[in-house]
Design a protein around this motif. Structure first.
Motif, PDB file in Angstrom:
ATOM      1  N   ASP A   1     -12.376 -11.966 -21.531  1.00  0.00           N
ATOM      2  CA  ASP A   1     -13.208 -11.634 -22.373  1.00  0.00           C
ATOM      3  C   ASP A   1     -14.707 -11.410 -21.763  1.00  0.00           C
ATOM      4  O   ASP A   1     -15.763 -11.200 -22.400  1.00  0.00           O
ATOM      5  N   ARG A   2     -14.729 -11.124 -20.502  1.00  0.00           N
ATOM      6  CA  ARG A   2     -15.728 -10.954 -19.649  1.00  0.00           C
ATOM      7  C   ARG A   2     -16.241  -9.280 -19.583  1.00  0.00           C
ATOM      8  O   ARG A   2     -15.451  -8.484 -20.140  1.00  0.00           O
ATOM      9  N   GLU A   3     -17.308  -9.212 -19.135  1.00  0.00           N
ATOM     10  CA  GLU A   3     -17.927  -7.715 -19.253  1.00  0.00           C
ATOM     11  C   GLU A   3     -17.167  -6.922 -18.109  1.00  0.00           C
ATOM     12  O   GLU A   3     -16.939  -5.856 -18.180  1.00  0.00           O
ATOM     13  N   VAL A   4     -17.077  -7.466 -16.780  1.00  0.00           N
ATOM     14  CA  VAL A   4     -16.378  -6.790 -15.769  1.00  0.00           C
ATOM     15  C   VAL A   4     -15.163  -7.869 -15.138  1.00  0.00           C
ATOM     16  O   VAL A   4     -15.286  -9.059 -14.881  1.00  0.00           O
ATOM     17  N   LEU A   5     -14.100  -7.147 -14.888  1.00  0.00           N
ATOM     18  CA  LEU A   5     -12.929  -8.101 -14.192  1.00  0.00           C
ATOM     19  C   LEU A   5     -12.523  -7.272 -13.017  1.00  0.00           C
ATOM     20  O   LEU A   5     -12.358  -6.206 -12.888  1.00  0.00           O
TER      21      LEU A   5
ATOM     22  N   ARG B   1      -1.441  -7.189 -18.130  1.00  0.00           N
ATOM     23  CA  ARG B   1      -2.246  -7.888 -19.118  1.00  0.00           C
ATOM     24  C   ARG B   1      -3.608  -7.460 -19.548  1.00  0.00           C
ATOM     25  O   ARG B   1      -3.823  -7.576 -20.850  1.00  0.00           O
ATOM     26  N   TRP B   2      -4.126  -6.638 -18.968  1.00  0.00           N
ATOM     27  CA  TRP B   2      -5.326  -5.960 -19.552  1.00  0.00           C
ATOM     28  C   TRP B   2      -5.094  -4.773 -20.542  1.00  0.00           C
ATOM     29  O   TRP B   2      -5.825  -4.651 -21.249  1.00  0.00           O
ATOM     30  N   LEU B   3      -3.837  -4.210 -20.381  1.00  0.00           N
ATOM     31  CA  LEU B   3      -3.762  -3.193 -21.340  1.00  0.00           C
ATOM     32  C   LEU B   3      -3.421  -3.663 -22.544  1.00  0.00           C
ATOM     33  O   LEU B   3      -3.252  -3.050 -23.494  1.00  0.00           O
ATOM     34  N   ARG B   4      -2.965  -4.884 -22.700  1.00  0.00           N
ATOM     35  CA  ARG B   4      -2.441  -5.537 -23.880  1.00  0.00           C
ATOM     36  C   ARG B   4      -4.076  -5.719 -24.903  1.00  0.00           C
ATOM     37  O   ARG B   4      -3.834  -6.124 -26.225  1.00  0.00           O
ATOM     38  N   ILE B   5      -4.964  -5.655 -24.033  1.00  0.00           N
ATOM     39  CA  ILE B   5      -6.271  -5.773 -25.021  1.00  0.00           C
ATOM     40  C   ILE B   5      -6.701  -4.341 -25.683  1.00  0.00           C
ATOM     41  O   ILE B   5      -6.589  -3.358 -24.895  1.00  0.00           O
ATOM     42  N   PRO B   6      -7.146  -4.447 -26.725  1.00  0.00           N
ATOM     43  CA  PRO B   6      -7.480  -3.089 -27.443  1.00  0.00           C
ATOM     44  C   PRO B   6      -8.568  -2.568 -26.562  1.00  0.00           C
ATOM     45  O   PRO B   6      -9.484  -2.862 -25.783  1.00  0.00           O
TER      46      PRO B   6
ATOM     47  N   GLN C   1     -11.337  -0.845 -26.751  1.00  0.00           N
ATOM     48  CA  GLN C   1     -12.768  -0.990 -27.139  1.00  0.00           C
ATOM     49  C   GLN C   1     -13.439  -2.541 -26.614  1.00  0.00           C
ATOM     50  O   GLN C   1     -14.356  -2.703 -26.308  1.00  0.00           O
ATOM     51  N   GLU C   2     -12.473  -3.509 -26.599  1.00  0.00           N
ATOM     52  CA  GLU C   2     -12.524  -4.797 -26.340  1.00  0.00           C
ATOM     53  C   GLU C   2     -12.283  -5.136 -24.670  1.00  0.00           C
ATOM     54  O   GLU C   2     -12.609  -6.285 -24.137  1.00  0.00           O
ATOM     55  N   ARG C   3     -11.660  -4.105 -24.052  1.00  0.00           N
ATOM     56  CA  ARG C   3     -11.345  -4.515 -22.359  1.00  0.00           C
ATOM     57  C   ARG C   3     -12.601  -4.697 -21.775  1.00  0.00           C
ATOM     58  O   ARG C   3     -13.556  -3.809 -21.893  1.00  0.00           O
ATOM     59  N   PRO C   4     -12.593  -5.436 -20.880  1.00  0.00           N
ATOM     60  CA  PRO C   4     -13.585  -5.505 -19.821  1.00  0.00           C
ATOM     61  C   PRO C   4     -13.648  -4.353 -18.883  1.00  0.00           C
ATOM     62  O   PRO C   4     -12.373  -3.718 -18.687  1.00  0.00           O
TER      63      PRO C   4
END
Length: 701
Positions: free
Chosen positions: A430-434, A498-503, A505-508
């Motif tokens: 949920d952060r801005e940068v990963l 795991r990051w690709l499972r996030i929409p 527009q909402e991905r860090p």
């Protein structure tokens, strides 16, 4: 006195033939010293009465009944006595007074005595300036060959030439000794080949060759050759050491170091001689052992077979002993034990974090004692929101730092899965940068790469890393550098899945970074430049080793006209290299518009880790072609084998210079992150302010 005897009237016949008038006291023989006491009359009479007749004295007329006068005996002058210029009366006065002790030999006489003492050994050395065994059964059977020593001396001179970074005198002696031993081996091989090829020809035309030569060959030729070597090698070595010191000072000036230099020329020469002598002695021992083995085998099998088997056995023993016993079971095992003990300790001032967003905290899936030495340093020095706000003047949150130690899971895949679960627990997605960090050796993450990203985004970041080895970077580099690639690739694939499972527009923003072996691990996680650009939103890599796959491809296909130390790839559209990021990352002109995703390589022209490769031993490198890097002296030259060892040692001392030189990249990551992943509303003024703070702050570990 003889003339007076001739003028004397002859005695009557009836006179006593055994009597003679003794000479007067004034008849002292001419040419004798008055200091010699004269005989008494009784002594002369006694000797005259017992003397036997002798032949007449030359120049006299022998007469019957005449006894010739006694011959004058010249006595040598005394070797001692009063010093020249001192009268006998003065000497007597001094002896009588007794106030002054007897004077010693004059300095001139002592100097003459010393010269007479040294004259014999000096002449013997000039006639025979080399050693030969008195018994052929000696283990050391032959004096070092002149050709081999000339090559060893030449290689030592070449080792004094400058390389990428300034060297201390101690390592210069090590380089000189190793390269001199290599030169000795090459010279000995050349001498053996020349004797093998030209020996029969010389024996066939020996008489004709001797007639053409100005002098008859003999031992004096060999003596003169050795004397010439001693004189020339000594003088030229002194000159080479002096020039080497000047070159080192120039290199220090180019790399912004103090011009003062401690250059112990004598110690360099002695250390090089000791190392070279030790290596040559080991080589001779191997050769002697091989000969003994061949001689023993020759008793049971034909000689050609004995030679082949002996050479094979000797080579196997040397290779196995050097690699498996000395290196793997010796150096590497000791380094591994020391590293394992260090991994269980914690740096002073580092304490367990209390924030739940950091691994090793009480609520973490990973225990504090499982993180390892570098993992505890990384998580235990995590920034606080208050500190971030103090530096930037903007609101901040607690940054997330996830670290998985080697003891937390047995395999690379299991550690990557554990890292993903820890990221989910802390809310990292949920952060801005990963950011995914590549680690070096035993798991080091450079704080100067991590902190600028956290300051820039007000702590709204998450950084994840894993440990893959106990060994330090140099040992991992030599033993199994591929572990860095496998471990980092497993982490990148798991996190990205795991990051690709996030929409979308909402991905860090997903970025990667690493330094040195960590940069190689990041590059090994992708299949090429295009694959990297398609999978991440940016990358910051510093000091990538020469074997890094993506960097090699970018350098090999760089734009024409760009030097290898500052390559341009596709006009800098996505990839850019920088040593001074503030100016090197700027590319004016519409054709060089920097598009995203952006990848920044921090690469110093004088970084030996960037340029080292085994090919340096036999092939000139491209980084020595004109134009040279801005912090490399023009006196750097490639020599076979020599440059390889110089660059190898440069890797060990590349941390001894200041950034941006050698393997020091300092706080160049501030400008790098500002170009790759800037925060919303971030300005150049903010970059300059953060850079000033990072330059003044003290690194936590």
């Amino acid at each position: 006195m003889g003339q007076a005897a001739d003028d004397r009237i002859a005695e009557p016949p009836h006179a006593d033939r055994h009597t003679a008038d003794p000479p007067a006291a004034s008849d002292t023989p001419s040419g004798t010293s008055s200091d010699v006491p004269s005989d008494t009359a009784d002594e002369r009479a006694s000797r005259a009465g017992t003397a036997e007749p002798s032949a007449p004295h030359p120049g006299t007329t022998g007469r019957p009944g005449r006894i010739p006068p006694p011959r004058t005996v010249r006595l040598p002058r005394p070797r001692f006595g009063p010093p020249r210029g001192l009268r006998p009366s003065d000497e007597a006065t001094e002896s009588a007074d007794g106030d002054r002790p007897p004077e010693a030999d004059p300095p001139r006489q002592r100097g003459a005595l010393l010269l007479r003492t040294l004259r014999g050994p000096a002449l013997a050395f000039l006639r025979h300036p080399y050693w030969e065994p008195a018994d052929p059964a000696y283990v050391l059977r032959r004096w070092p060959g002149l050709t081999a020593l000339c090559c060893a001396t030449l290689f030592f001179w070449l080792s004094l030439t400058p390389s990428l970074v300034p060297r201390p005198w101690l390592l210069q002696g090590v380089i000189g000794g190793i390269t001199a031993a290599i030169g000795y081996a090459i010279g000995g091989l050349l001498e053996w080949l020349l004797r093998l090829a030209l020996g029969p020809l010389y024996r066939r035309h020996r008489s004709r060759l001797h007639r053409l030569l100005p002098g008859q060959p003999g031992p004096h030729w060999r003596a003169r050759a050795w004397l010439g070597y001693y004189l020339l090698s000594t003088g030229l070595t002194v000159a080479a050491l002096s020039l080497s010191a000047d070159a080192q000072r120039e290199l220090r000036r180019l790399q912004e170091m103090p011009a003062t230099l401690t250059w112990h020329s004598l110690m360099i020469a002695l250390l090089a001689m000791a190392i070279c002598g030790t290596l040559v002695a080991l080589g001779r021992a191997v050769r002697l052992g091989t000969r003994v083995l061949i001689r023993l085998l020759g008793r049971f099998v034909p000689r050609p077979l004995a030679i082949g088997v002996g050479l094979l056995v000797s080579a196997t023993v040397v290779v196995f002993g050097t690699r498996d016993v000395v290196f793997d079971r010796g150096i590497i095992d000791v380094a591994a034990r020391l590293a394992e003990k260090t991994d269980s300790s914690t740096k002073d001032g580092i304490v367990q974090p209390a924030a739940p967003q950091v691994s090793g905290s009480p609520g973490s899936l990973v225990r504090w004692d499982e993180l390892g030495y570098e993992g505890r340093n990384f998580t235990g020095s995590s920034l606080s929101p208050h500190r971030i706000t103090t530096v930037t003047g903007k609101p901040a949150v607690q940054p997330i730092r996830v670290y998985i130690g080697q003891e937390s899971a047995p395999t690379f895949t299991s550690r990557a899965k554990l890292a993903v679960r820890e990221l989910e627990r802390t809310g990292a997605f949920d952060r801005e940068v990963l950011a995914i960090a590549g680690t070096t050796g035993r798991g080091w993450v450079n704080s100067t790469d991590a902190e600028p990203l956290e300051y820039m985004h007000g702590g709204n970041t998450a950084i994840v890393a894993v440990q893959y080895s106990y060994l330090p970077s140099w040992a991992s580099f030599l033993v199994d550098k591929e572990q860095a690639g496998r471990a980092t690739r497993a982490l990148v694939e798991a996190v990205r899945a795991r990051w690709l499972r996030i929409p979308a527009q909402e991905r860090p923003k997903l970025v990667v970074f690493g330094e040195s072996l960590g940069a190689y691990g990041i590059e090994a996680s992708f299949d090429g430049p295009d694959d990297m650009l398609s999978k991440v939103d940016g990358a910051l890599l510093a000091g990538s080793p020469n074997f890094s796959p993506i960097r090699r491809e970018l350098t090999a296909h760089r734009d024409p006209g760009s030097p290898i130390w500052r390559p341009e790839y596709e006009q800098g559209r996505h990839f850019r290299f920088a040593q001074w990021p503030r100016k090197d990352l700027a590319r004016p002109g519409p054709e060089s518009e920097w598009q995203g995703p952006r990848v920044v390589y921090l690469q110093n022209a004088s970084d030996a880790i960037v340029w080292w490769s085994p090919g340096l031993a036999l092939e000139p490198p491209r980084w020595l072609r004109a134009p040279l890097g801005p912090d490399i002296t023009d006196e750097v030259t490639w020599f076979p084998l020599v440059t390889f060892w110089q660059t190898t040692v440069d890797m060990a001392v590349s941390y001894g210079v200041g950034a941006p030189h050698g393997h020091r990249y300092g706080n160049g990551s501030v400008e790098g992150w500002a170009a790759v992943a800037p925060a919303a509303g971030w300005t150049e003024q903010d970059t300059a302010q953060l850079r000033r703070f990072m330059d003044q702050r003290e690194a936590p570990y």
